[in-house]
Design a protein around this motif. Structure first.
Motif, mmCIF file in Angstrom:
data_model
loop_
_atom_site.group_PDB
_atom_site.id
_atom_site.type_symbol
_atom_site.label_atom_id
_atom_site.label_comp_id
_atom_site.label_asym_id
_atom_site.label_seq_id
_atom_site.Cartn_x
_atom_site.Cartn_y
_atom_site.Cartn_z
ATOM 1 N N ASP A 138 -2.521 8.338 -5.535
ATOM 2 C CA ASP A 138 -2.274 7.460 -4.393
ATOM 3 C C ASP A 138 -3.606 7.079 -3.779
ATOM 4 O OD1 ASP A 138 0.588 7.451 -4.260
ATOM 5 O OD2 ASP A 138 0.531 9.446 -3.355
ATOM 6 N N LEU A 171 -6.372 2.797 5.216
ATOM 7 C CA LEU A 171 -6.136 3.076 6.627
ATOM 8 C C LEU A 171 -6.594 1.925 7.509
ATOM 9 C CD1 LEU A 171 -7.170 6.827 6.707
ATOM 10 C CD2 LEU A 171 -4.859 5.850 6.521
ATOM 11 N N THR A 180 8.028 2.862 2.105
ATOM 12 C CA THR A 180 6.974 3.362 2.981
ATOM 13 C C THR A 180 5.819 3.835 2.125
ATOM 14 O OG1 THR A 180 7.971 5.560 3.019
ATOM 15 C CG2 THR A 180 8.551 4.075 4.831
ATOM 16 N N ASP A 181 4.627 3.754 2.691
ATOM 17 C CA ASP A 181 3.464 4.282 1.981
ATOM 18 C C ASP A 181 3.423 5.795 2.184
ATOM 19 O OD1 ASP A 181 2.388 4.775 4.504
ATOM 20 O OD2 ASP A 181 0.577 3.608 4.176
ATOM 21 N N ARG A 208 4.092 4.530 6.714
ATOM 22 C CA ARG A 208 4.112 3.157 7.242
ATOM 23 C C ARG A 208 5.058 2.291 6.412
ATOM 24 N NH1 ARG A 208 -2.129 1.829 6.926
ATOM 25 N NH2 ARG A 208 -1.717 2.842 4.935
ATOM 26 N N ILE A 253 -4.772 5.123 -0.277
ATOM 27 C CA ILE A 253 -4.221 4.664 0.988
ATOM 28 C C ILE A 253 -5.290 3.886 1.737
ATOM 29 C CG2 ILE A 253 -3.214 5.407 3.175
ATOM 30 C CD1 ILE A 253 -2.405 8.004 1.622
ATOM 31 N N THR A 299 1.787 7.611 4.027
ATOM 32 C CA THR A 299 1.633 8.040 5.422
ATOM 33 C C THR A 299 2.867 7.708 6.249
ATOM 34 O OG1 THR A 299 0.628 5.979 6.213
ATOM 35 C CG2 THR A 299 -0.860 7.646 5.279
ATOM 36 N N SER A 324 -1.021 0.749 0.468
ATOM 37 C CA SER A 324 -1.298 1.804 -0.503
ATOM 38 C C SER A 324 -1.086 1.286 -1.916
ATOM 39 C CB SER A 324 -0.406 3.020 -0.265
ATOM 40 O OG SER A 324 0.943 2.710 -0.542
#
Length: 142
Positions: free
Chosen positions: A127, A131, A76-77, A81, A129, A79, A110
């Motif tokens: 990191d 979006l 998962t990233d 996801r 990210i 966030t 990411s």
């Protein structure tokens, strides 16, 4: 790319064949750059450069051919996801970059850097990210 300014036109004119793209990107890199710098430059075509679909496809094929790029499974990233985790060593220091990629959209979710790159949901030194990504005719808000 690799410290060189590329215009949208330059990016649109990049080769769509894997071998030709590798030669073109390698020619933009500083002399003596290793596989990590090449992988980093090519991965930028997937998430930080406005690359057309045929160039993105060639970039994915090229990354898959690089021995330095490893598939690490599901992740998962930052966030939360879900995606697929890929990693490569950036340089002789051993610093890692991990990319979490959505397998449905092929979008990079990411990018994480650090001693271990933040892989497998560990914290990273940095990191980034994504979006949202895409083309638009909308003017950015100030």
């Amino acid at each position: 790319m690799a410290g060189r300014a590329l215009s949208l036109r330059d990016i649109e004119r990049l080769p769509t064949g894997t071998d030709a793209l590798r030669r073109r990107v390698a020619a933009l890199l500083p002399p003596g750059s290793g596989e990590g710098v090449l992988a980093d430059a090519v991965s930028g075509l997937l998430w930080s450069k406005p690359s057309p679909p045929a160039v993105r496809a060639a970039a994915y094929r090229l990354l898959a051919d690089l021995p330095n790029v490893r598939y690490l499974g599901q992740a998962t990233d930052p966030t939360g996801r879900p995606g697929r985790l890929f990693a490569f060593t950036l340089d002789a220091s051993g610093a890692q970059r991990h990319l979490v990629i959505d397998p449905v959209s092929s979008q990079v979710l990411s990018s994480s850097d650090g001693a271990d790159g933040g892989g497998r949901n560990a914290s990273a030194e940095r990191d980034e990210i994504v979006l949202a990504a895409g083309w638009t005719d909308d003017v950015p808000s100030p």
